[in-house]
Design a protein around this motif. Structure first.
Motif, mmCIF file in Angstrom:
data_model
loop_
_atom_site.group_PDB
_atom_site.id
_atom_site.type_symbol
_atom_site.label_atom_id
_atom_site.label_comp_id
_atom_site.label_asym_id
_atom_site.label_seq_id
_atom_site.Cartn_x
_atom_site.Cartn_y
_atom_site.Cartn_z
ATOM 1 N N ASP A 137 10.388 15.830 1.115
ATOM 2 C CA ASP A 137 9.559 16.940 1.590
ATOM 3 C C ASP A 137 8.755 17.477 0.416
ATOM 4 O OD1 ASP A 137 8.435 19.211 2.656
ATOM 5 O OD2 ASP A 137 10.329 20.272 2.960
ATOM 6 N N THR A 138 7.478 17.119 0.377
ATOM 7 C CA THR A 138 6.594 17.594 -0.692
ATOM 8 C C THR A 138 5.620 18.660 -0.195
ATOM 9 O OG1 THR A 138 5.014 15.818 -0.248
ATOM 10 C CG2 THR A 138 6.727 15.380 -1.875
ATOM 11 N N MET A 139 5.807 19.129 1.045
ATOM 12 C CA MET A 139 4.915 20.138 1.612
ATOM 13 C C MET A 139 5.360 21.522 1.149
ATOM 14 S SD MET A 139 4.443 18.560 5.456
ATOM 15 C CE MET A 139 3.316 19.871 5.955
ATOM 16 N N THR A 140 5.310 21.722 -0.149
ATOM 17 C CA THR A 140 5.780 22.969 -0.742
ATOM 18 C C THR A 140 4.677 23.588 -1.584
ATOM 19 O OG1 THR A 140 6.610 21.905 -2.723
ATOM 20 C CG2 THR A 140 8.123 22.034 -0.857
ATOM 21 N N ILE A 141 4.687 24.902 -1.652
ATOM 22 C CA ILE A 141 3.735 25.636 -2.501
ATOM 23 C C ILE A 141 4.484 26.421 -3.568
ATOM 24 C CG2 ILE A 141 1.960 27.406 -2.530
ATOM 25 C CD1 ILE A 141 1.250 26.624 0.320
ATOM 26 N N ARG A 142 5.517 27.092 -3.176
ATOM 27 C CA ARG A 142 6.235 27.968 -4.096
ATOM 28 C C ARG A 142 7.564 27.391 -4.568
ATOM 29 N NH1 ARG A 142 5.391 33.833 -1.039
ATOM 30 N NH2 ARG A 142 3.093 33.833 -1.102
ATOM 31 N N ARG A 143 7.916 26.193 -4.128
ATOM 32 C CA ARG A 143 9.177 25.624 -4.553
ATOM 33 C C ARG A 143 8.995 24.145 -4.866
ATOM 34 N NH1 ARG A 143 11.370 22.937 -0.111
ATOM 35 N NH2 ARG A 143 10.398 23.453 1.881
ATOM 36 N N LEU A 144 10.043 23.562 -5.424
ATOM 37 C CA LEU A 144 9.994 22.161 -5.805
ATOM 38 C C LEU A 144 10.183 21.266 -4.585
ATOM 39 C CD1 LEU A 144 12.158 22.378 -9.047
ATOM 40 C CD2 LEU A 144 9.667 22.184 -8.882
ATOM 41 N N PRO A 145 9.767 19.992 -4.682
ATOM 42 C CA PRO A 145 9.997 19.057 -3.579
ATOM 43 C C PRO A 145 11.488 18.957 -3.251
ATOM 44 C CG PRO A 145 8.500 18.104 -5.186
ATOM 45 C CD PRO A 145 9.038 19.361 -5.800
ATOM 46 N N GLN A 146 11.775 18.696 -2.003
ATOM 47 C CA GLN A 146 13.147 18.575 -1.548
ATOM 48 C C GLN A 146 13.388 17.170 -1.007
ATOM 49 O OE1 GLN A 146 15.283 21.452 -1.786
ATOM 50 N NE2 GLN A 146 13.467 22.126 -2.931
ATOM 51 N N LEU A 147 14.616 16.691 -1.163
ATOM 52 C CA LEU A 147 15.025 15.432 -0.550
ATOM 53 C C LEU A 147 16.115 15.754 0.458
ATOM 54 C CD1 LEU A 147 14.635 12.333 -0.590
ATOM 55 C CD2 LEU A 147 16.598 12.232 -2.163
ATOM 56 N N TRP A 148 15.780 15.545 1.726
ATOM 57 C CA TRP A 148 16.714 15.864 2.795
ATOM 58 C C TRP A 148 17.437 14.612 3.267
ATOM 59 C CZ3 TRP A 148 17.236 20.870 2.909
ATOM 60 C CH2 TRP A 148 16.134 21.697 2.652
ATOM 61 N N MET A 149 18.734 14.731 3.501
ATOM 62 C CA MET A 149 19.497 13.661 4.117
ATOM 63 C C MET A 149 19.710 14.014 5.585
ATOM 64 S SD MET A 149 23.140 11.874 3.132
ATOM 65 C CE MET A 149 24.215 13.208 3.696
ATOM 66 N N VAL A 150 19.277 13.132 6.457
ATOM 67 C CA VAL A 150 19.394 13.346 7.900
ATOM 68 C C VAL A 150 20.476 12.412 8.430
ATOM 69 C CG1 VAL A 150 18.191 13.340 10.107
ATOM 70 C CG2 VAL A 150 16.944 13.927 8.007
ATOM 71 N N VAL A 151 21.555 12.992 8.939
ATOM 72 C CA VAL A 151 22.678 12.229 9.477
ATOM 73 C C VAL A 151 22.659 12.369 10.997
ATOM 74 C CG1 VAL A 151 25.171 11.858 9.425
ATOM 75 C CG2 VAL A 151 24.004 12.769 7.400
ATOM 76 N N THR A 152 22.550 11.238 11.684
ATOM 77 C CA THR A 152 22.476 11.244 13.147
ATOM 78 C C THR A 152 23.643 10.457 13.726
ATOM 79 O OG1 THR A 152 20.058 11.312 13.029
ATOM 80 C CG2 THR A 152 21.039 10.729 15.149
ATOM 81 N N ARG A 153 24.369 11.100 14.614
ATOM 82 C CA ARG A 153 25.458 10.446 15.365
ATOM 83 C C ARG A 153 24.938 10.194 16.770
ATOM 84 N NH1 ARG A 153 31.699 12.315 16.591
ATOM 85 N NH2 ARG A 153 31.537 12.206 18.851
ATOM 86 N N MET A 154 24.718 8.932 17.107
ATOM 87 C CA MET A 154 24.190 8.581 18.427
ATOM 88 C C MET A 154 25.313 8.593 19.450
ATOM 89 S SD MET A 154 21.515 5.908 16.865
ATOM 90 C CE MET A 154 21.677 6.476 15.202
ATOM 91 N N ASP A 155 25.306 9.632 20.274
ATOM 92 C CA ASP A 155 26.430 9.929 21.158
ATOM 93 C C ASP A 155 25.861 10.574 22.420
ATOM 94 O OD1 ASP A 155 28.913 10.436 22.159
ATOM 95 O OD2 ASP A 155 29.453 11.979 20.703
ATOM 96 N N ARG A 156 25.553 9.772 23.397
ATOM 97 C CA ARG A 156 24.773 10.242 24.554
ATOM 98 C C ARG A 156 25.561 11.213 25.430
ATOM 99 N NH1 ARG A 156 20.096 7.711 25.428
ATOM 100 N NH2 ARG A 156 20.103 8.374 27.592
ATOM 101 N N ARG A 157 24.853 12.292 25.835
ATOM 102 C CA ARG A 157 25.376 13.277 26.783
ATOM 103 C C ARG A 157 24.265 13.581 27.790
ATOM 104 N NH1 ARG A 157 27.638 14.292 21.985
ATOM 105 N NH2 ARG A 157 29.875 14.763 21.921
ATOM 106 N N PRO A 158 24.088 12.730 28.765
ATOM 107 C CA PRO A 158 22.971 12.902 29.713
ATOM 108 C C PRO A 158 23.033 14.257 30.409
ATOM 109 C CG PRO A 158 23.963 10.732 29.952
ATOM 110 C CD PRO A 158 24.878 11.520 29.058
ATOM 111 N N GLY A 159 21.901 14.938 30.453
ATOM 112 C CA GLY A 159 21.792 16.201 31.172
ATOM 113 C C GLY A 159 22.216 17.432 30.400
ATOM 114 N N ILE A 160 22.754 17.268 29.191
ATOM 115 C CA ILE A 160 23.207 18.440 28.442
ATOM 116 C C ILE A 160 21.998 19.284 28.015
ATOM 117 C CG2 ILE A 160 23.123 17.385 26.157
ATOM 118 C CD1 ILE A 160 25.672 18.820 25.439
ATOM 119 N N ALA A 161 22.203 20.597 27.996
ATOM 120 C CA ALA A 161 21.164 21.485 27.488
ATOM 121 C C ALA A 161 21.071 21.311 25.971
ATOM 122 C CB ALA A 161 21.488 22.934 27.835
#
Length: 228
Positions: A72-96
């Protein structure tokens, strides 16, 4: 004049060569950031994008897991960030569905929260400066019932976002912050010490397990999307 032109050309070539080498070094360093995490998953496979950052795919408890690093380099007042995105693919059809974003700035292009239009009330035990949105009013009950678990996950100040969708669960965590010198002088994103160790990933996966249990305990009746 010709001597000056030759000298300028040589200088430009040297600078270009150094820049190319620096870029290659940065890409090489990025490639191994998730190597230590392979032990947390079965059938683990690491691939790399054009930016050199790795993506880890594997299986845990018979569920597909994806771990990606997002700069994430879309920063003005702070340094770039590196985000870790962890996704657990676990289907729940119809859940809000809902997502909770900490310290929103409006520039979180990776955020699930921005995809939802319905504003939710943030439970009192969640951190200040938190934004919660869902795909409809039924998401409020689902969020409220899982609030204690979510508050426990947000006890880690580096957790940026938690999402609950019909396709699975997602957690965004700050893996590293960019080096100041390269960012200020060269607008480069160099992340020192950004490697994610296996214990950190296992902790996030355990948090997603706990969130899944909290969501399932809340019951389909309290947060199911009614068919049109």
């Amino acid at each position: 004049m010709s001597v000056l032109l030759v000298a300028a050309g040589l200088a430009t070539g040297i600078v270009a060569t150094m820049a190319w080498r620096d870029h290659a070094r940065i890409l090489d360093a990025r490639g191994g950031l998730l190597d230590d995490c392979k032990g947390a998953l079965q059938q683990a496979v690491i691939t790399h994008g054009g930016d050199g950052l790795p993506r880890l795919d594997g299986i845990r408890d018979q569920r597909p897991i994806r771990v990606a690093l997002v700069p994430d380099t879309m920063t003005i007042r702070r340094l770039p960030q590196l985000w870790m995105v962890v996704t657990r693919m676990d289907r729940r059809p119809g859940i809000a569905e809902f997502a909770i974003l900490r310290r929103p700035t409006g520039t979180e292009f990776y955020s699930l929260t921005a995809h939802y239009d319905h504003r939710l009330e943030v439970p009192a035990n969640l951190p200040d400066e938190t934004l919660a949105r869902g795909n409809g009013p039924l998401a409020q009950a689902r969020l409220d019932r899982a609030a204690d678990c979510i508050a426990g996950i947000f006890a880690d100040a580096r957790v940026k976002e938690i999402g609950v969708t019909q396709k699975g669960l997602r957690l965004v965590w700050q893996a590293a912050e960019g080096r100041r010198g390269e960012h200020l002088l060269l607008r480069q994103s160099v992340f020192d010490g950004a490697g994610v160790d296996c214990a950190a990933l296992e902790r996030h996966l355990a948090n997603l397990d706990a969130l899944a249990d909290a969501i399932d305990r809340s019951g389909n009746a309290s947060g199911a999307v009614r068919a049109a």
